[in-house]
Scaffold this motif. Structure first.
Motif, PDB file in Angstrom:
ATOM      1  N   ALA A 262       0.837  -1.211   0.000  1.00  0.00           N
ATOM      2  CA  ALA A 262       0.000   0.000   0.000  1.00  0.00           C
ATOM      3  C   ALA A 262       0.868   1.256   0.000  1.00  0.00           C
ATOM      4  N   GLU A 263       1.973   1.236   0.753  1.00  0.00           N
ATOM      5  CA  GLU A 263       2.883   2.390   0.772  1.00  0.00           C
ATOM      6  C   GLU A 263       3.521   2.595  -0.591  1.00  0.00           C
ATOM      7  N   ILE A 264       3.884   1.492  -1.232  1.00  0.00           N
ATOM      8  CA  ILE A 264       4.499   1.584  -2.569  1.00  0.00           C
ATOM      9  C   ILE A 264       3.486   2.117  -3.568  1.00  0.00           C
ATOM     10  N   ASP A 265       2.250   1.618  -3.490  1.00  0.00           N
ATOM     11  CA  ASP A 265       1.193   2.100  -4.402  1.00  0.00           C
ATOM     12  C   ASP A 265       0.900   3.575  -4.180  1.00  0.00           C
ATOM     13  N   ALA A 266       1.192   4.060  -2.976  1.00  0.00           N
ATOM     14  CA  ALA A 266       0.962   5.478  -2.672  1.00  0.00           C
ATOM     15  C   ALA A 266       2.118   6.365  -3.126  1.00  0.00           C
ATOM     16  N   GLY A 267       3.189   5.753  -3.656  1.00  0.00           N
ATOM     17  CA  GLY A 267       4.284   6.541  -4.208  1.00  0.00           C
ATOM     18  C   GLY A 267       5.653   6.322  -3.614  1.00  0.00           C
ATOM     19  N   SER A 268       5.775   5.538  -2.540  1.00  0.00           N
ATOM     20  CA  SER A 268       7.089   5.285  -1.943  1.00  0.00           C
ATOM     21  C   SER A 268       7.847   4.250  -2.763  1.00  0.00           C
ATOM     22  N   SER A 269       9.175   4.346  -2.746  1.00  0.00           N
ATOM     23  CA  SER A 269       9.988   3.359  -3.466  1.00  0.00           C
ATOM     24  C   SER A 269      10.084   2.068  -2.657  1.00  0.00           C
ATOM     25  N   THR A 270      10.297   0.960  -3.362  1.00  0.00           N
ATOM     26  CA  THR A 270      10.359  -0.342  -2.695  1.00  0.00           C
ATOM     27  C   THR A 270      11.500  -0.402  -1.692  1.00  0.00           C
ATOM     28  N   ASP A 271      12.688   0.057  -2.090  1.00  0.00           N
ATOM     29  CA  ASP A 271      13.830  -0.029  -1.173  1.00  0.00           C
ATOM     30  C   ASP A 271      13.638   0.870   0.051  1.00  0.00           C
ATOM     31  N   HIS A 272      12.945   2.003  -0.134  1.00  0.00           N
ATOM     32  CA  HIS A 272      12.677   2.888   1.013  1.00  0.00           C
ATOM     33  C   HIS A 272      11.715   2.224   1.989  1.00  0.00           C
ATOM     34  N   VAL A 273      10.662   1.609   1.473  1.00  0.00           N
ATOM     35  CA  VAL A 273       9.673   0.951   2.329  1.00  0.00           C
ATOM     36  C   VAL A 273      10.307  -0.214   3.078  1.00  0.00           C
ATOM     37  N   VAL A 274      11.090  -1.020   2.382  1.00  0.00           N
ATOM     38  CA  VAL A 274      11.734  -2.171   3.021  1.00  0.00           C
ATOM     39  C   VAL A 274      12.780  -1.703   4.028  1.00  0.00           C
ATOM     40  N   GLY A 275      13.509  -0.649   3.691  1.00  0.00           N
ATOM     41  CA  GLY A 275      14.579  -0.171   4.559  1.00  0.00           C
ATOM     42  C   GLY A 275      14.108   0.383   5.888  1.00  0.00           C
ATOM     43  N   ARG A 276      12.894   0.950   5.914  1.00  0.00           N
ATOM     44  CA  ARG A 276      12.417   1.540   7.171  1.00  0.00           C
ATOM     45  C   ARG A 276      11.312   0.713   7.817  1.00  0.00           C
ATOM     46  N   ALA A 277      11.155  -0.530   7.355  1.00  0.00           N
ATOM     47  CA  ALA A 277      10.125  -1.400   7.931  1.00  0.00           C
ATOM     48  C   ALA A 277      10.404  -1.662   9.409  1.00  0.00           C
ATOM     49  N   THR A 278       9.327  -1.738  10.202  1.00  0.00           N
ATOM     50  CA  THR A 278       9.424  -2.033  11.628  1.00  0.00           C
ATOM     51  C   THR A 278       8.494  -3.184  11.959  1.00  0.00           C
ATOM     52  N   PRO A 279       9.007  -4.273  12.591  1.00  0.00           N
ATOM     53  CA  PRO A 279      10.403  -4.496  12.971  1.00  0.00           C
ATOM     54  C   PRO A 279      11.301  -4.630  11.741  1.00  0.00           C
ATOM     55  N   ARG A 280      12.581  -4.397  11.950  1.00  0.00           N
ATOM     56  CA  ARG A 280      13.534  -4.399  10.854  1.00  0.00           C
ATOM     57  C   ARG A 280      13.563  -5.720  10.126  1.00  0.00           C
ATOM     58  N   ILE A 281      13.680  -5.645   8.810  1.00  0.00           N
ATOM     59  CA  ILE A 281      13.819  -6.857   8.009  1.00  0.00           C
ATOM     60  C   ILE A 281      15.282  -7.255   8.007  1.00  0.00           C
ATOM     61  N   HIS A 282      15.542  -8.512   8.314  1.00  0.00           N
ATOM     62  CA  HIS A 282      16.909  -9.006   8.398  1.00  0.00           C
ATOM     63  C   HIS A 282      17.663  -8.736   7.099  1.00  0.00           C
ATOM     64  N   PHE A 283      18.914  -8.325   7.246  1.00  0.00           N
ATOM     65  CA  PHE A 283      19.766  -7.982   6.111  1.00  0.00           C
ATOM     66  C   PHE A 283      19.721  -9.039   5.007  1.00  0.00           C
ATOM     67  N   SER A 284      19.786 -10.305   5.396  1.00  0.00           N
ATOM     68  CA  SER A 284      19.860 -11.389   4.417  1.00  0.00           C
ATOM     69  C   SER A 284      18.553 -11.604   3.664  1.00  0.00           C
ATOM     70  N   ARG A 285      17.450 -10.975   4.128  1.00  0.00           N
ATOM     71  CA  ARG A 285      16.137 -11.190   3.512  1.00  0.00           C
ATOM     72  C   ARG A 285      15.680 -10.001   2.669  1.00  0.00           C
ATOM     73  N   LYS A 286      16.369  -8.897   2.704  1.00  0.00           N
ATOM     74  CA  LYS A 286      15.868  -7.694   2.054  1.00  0.00           C
ATOM     75  C   LYS A 286      15.643  -7.877   0.558  1.00  0.00           C
ATOM     76  N   ALA A 287      16.583  -8.498  -0.129  1.00  0.00           N
ATOM     77  CA  ALA A 287      16.440  -8.698  -1.573  1.00  0.00           C
ATOM     78  C   ALA A 287      15.224  -9.566  -1.884  1.00  0.00           C
ATOM     79  N   SER A 288      15.015 -10.603  -1.073  1.00  0.00           N
ATOM     80  CA  SER A 288      13.872 -11.484  -1.294  1.00  0.00           C
ATOM     81  C   SER A 288      12.556 -10.747  -1.065  1.00  0.00           C
ATOM     82  N   VAL A 289      12.473  -9.957   0.002  1.00  0.00           N
ATOM     83  CA  VAL A 289      11.233  -9.228   0.287  1.00  0.00           C
ATOM     84  C   VAL A 289      10.949  -8.197  -0.800  1.00  0.00           C
ATOM     85  N   GLU A 290      11.980  -7.538  -1.303  1.00  0.00           N
ATOM     86  CA  GLU A 290      11.786  -6.587  -2.403  1.00  0.00           C
ATOM     87  C   GLU A 290      11.231  -7.294  -3.640  1.00  0.00           C
TER      88      GLU A 290
END
Length: 340
Positions: A262-290
Motif C-alpha cells: 500500500a505504501e508503494i502504491d501510494a508513491g514510496s519506493s520499494t527499497d525505502h519501504v523495506v529499509g524503514r520497515a518495523t520491525p527491521r527486516i533481516h539484512f539477508s532477507r531484504k532482496a527477497s522481500v523486495e
C-alpha cells in the motif's frame, strides 16, 4: 539543569564531575541502564569495587527496611573516603529519601537505576533539578551507536572482520544493549584475540536458527519457489515446528507485505519501504522481500491472506488433518506466486 545528553553522558561516565550526591541512570533500554550504572560503580568504588565502601541494594530491600539506605549513606567507610551505594529497580518512592540524604550532605554517592521514567516522575524531577545530582537517560541503540559499539568491541580484541560484516551484524542484533553485549562477547570468545570473523560465523553463533528456518519457508512461499518450499517445510517440521505456527507466521508475513504494498502504491519506493520497515527486516532477507513486493499486487495479497486465515481456522477444527491442511494452503499460495 543536570539532565545530561549526547556526548555529555559519555564524558560523565568517563570522568564524573561530582564526588557525592546521586546519579539517576534510567531509560527503556534496561541493558544499557545496567551497563552504565556498572561503569559508574567502577569510577566511584574502584575496579573491582572496594567491598568495604560499596553496597548494592534492590528497591524491595529498601521497601522492607526504609531505614537501611539512610544508615548506609550516613556510615563512613572504614578506611576513609566516601561510600558508594547502587540501588537497582528504583521507584518514585525513593525520591523523598534521597532528598533528605542530599539535604544532609551525606558523604555518599548513590547510583540509582530506574526504568523508562516520564519527565513528571519524582525521581527524574529530583535528578534534573538538583546541582548535586545527575540524570543519565539510556535509550535503545540506533544504527550509528550500534555500529560504533561493534567496531570498538572487535578493535579492542584486534579481531579482523569480513567486509560489510558490521552492517550485517547490526541488522542481526537487536537494540537491547545487554543482549548485544552478550552476543558480541560470544563472538570475541569464538574468534580469540587477533582472530577473524566471517558472516557464516555470525549466523552460526548469533542467528536464531529456528527463526531463520521459518523465514526460509515464508520467503519460498511468497517468492513462488515450490521446490525450496518443499525442502524448507520438510526440514522445519522435522525439527518439531508446529504447522499452525508456520501458518500464522506466513499469514502475518503476507499481511505485512500488503501494508508495505500500500505504501508503494501510494508513491514510496520499494527499497525505502523495506529499509524503514518495523520491525527491521533481516539484512539477508531484504532482496527477497523486495522481489516479493514486485511480484504481488494488493488483490493477490488479500486473496493469499484470506486463504491462509481459512487454513488456520480449519486446522484448529481438525487436529489430525492440520498438517495436510496447512501444507496444502501454503503450497497453493506458493503456486499462485509462481504464476505471477
Amino acid at each position: 539543569m543536570t539532565a545530561l545528553k549526547g556526548r555529555d553522558i559519555e564524558r560523565f561516565l568517563e570522568k564524573p564531575d561530582i564526588s557525592s550526591g546521586f546519579v539517576l541512570v534510567y531509560g527503556p533500554d534496561l541493558g544499557l541502564v545496567g551497563e552504565n550504572a556498572g561503569r559508574l560503580v567502577r569510577q566511584f568504588a574502584g575496579n573491582p569495587p572496594d567491598p568495604e565502601s560499596f553496597t548494592t541494594l534492590h528497591m524491595s530491600e529498601i521497601d522492607a527496611d526504609p531505614q537501611r539506605l539512610g544508615i548506609l549513606a550516613r556510615s563512613p567507610s572504614l578506611f576513609g573516603g566516601g561510600t558508594t551505594i547502587r540501588v537497582r529497580g528504583a521507584t518514585n518512592k525513593l525520591a523523598p529519601v534521597l532528598a533528605e540524604l542530599l539535604d544532609e550532605k551525606a558523604e555518599a554517592i548513590i547510583i540509582v537505576e530506574g526504568g523508562d521514567l516520564k519527565p513528571s516522575d519524582a525521581l527524574r524531577k529530583a535528578a534534573e533539578a538538583r546541582r548535586d545530582a545527575r540524570a543519565l537517560p539510556c535509550y535503545a541503540d540506533n544504527g550509528q551507536t550500534l555500529d560504533a559499539l561493534i567496531r570498538d568491541t572487535f578493535a579492542k580484541a584486534q579481531i579482523n572482520l569480513e567486509a560489510d560484516l558490521v552492517g550485517f551484524l547490526r541488522d542481526m542484533l537487536g537494540n537491547d544493549r545487554q543482549v548485544t553485549r552478550q552476543e558480541l562477547e560470544k563472538l570475541v570468545l569464538f574468534a580469540g584475540n587477533g582472530g577473524t570473523l566471517t558472516r557464516q560465523d555470525v549466523i552460526a553463533l548469533c542467528g536464531d536458527n529456528a527463526a531463520l528456518a521459518t523465514d526460509s519457508v515464508v520467503d519460498a512461499i511468497a517468492s513462488g519457489h515450490a521446490r525450496k518450499f518443499d525442502e524448507s517445510i520438510t526440514r522445519v517440521t522435522s525439527a518439531g515446528t508446529d504447522i499452525q505456527r508456520l501458518l500464522i507466521v506466513t499469514q502475518q508475513h503476507f499481511s505485512r507485505l500488503r501494508t508495505m504494498r500500500a505504501e508503494i502504491d501510494a508513491g514510496s519506493s520499494t527499497d525505502h519501504v523495506v529499509g524503514r520497515a518495523t520491525p527491521r527486516i533481516h539484512f539477508s532477507r531484504k532482496a527477497s522481500v523486495e522481489q516479493q513486493l514486485r511480484l504481488w499486487n494488493d488483490d493477490g495479497l488479500a486473496a493469499a491472506c484470506n486463504r491462509l486465515s481459512t487454513a488456520i481456522a480449519d486446522s484448529r477444527k481438525t487436529g489430525p488433518l492440520a498438517a495436510a491442511i496447512g501444507r496444502q494452503a501454503m503450497l497453493a499460495v506458493c503456486l499462485a506466486a509462481a504464476r505471477r
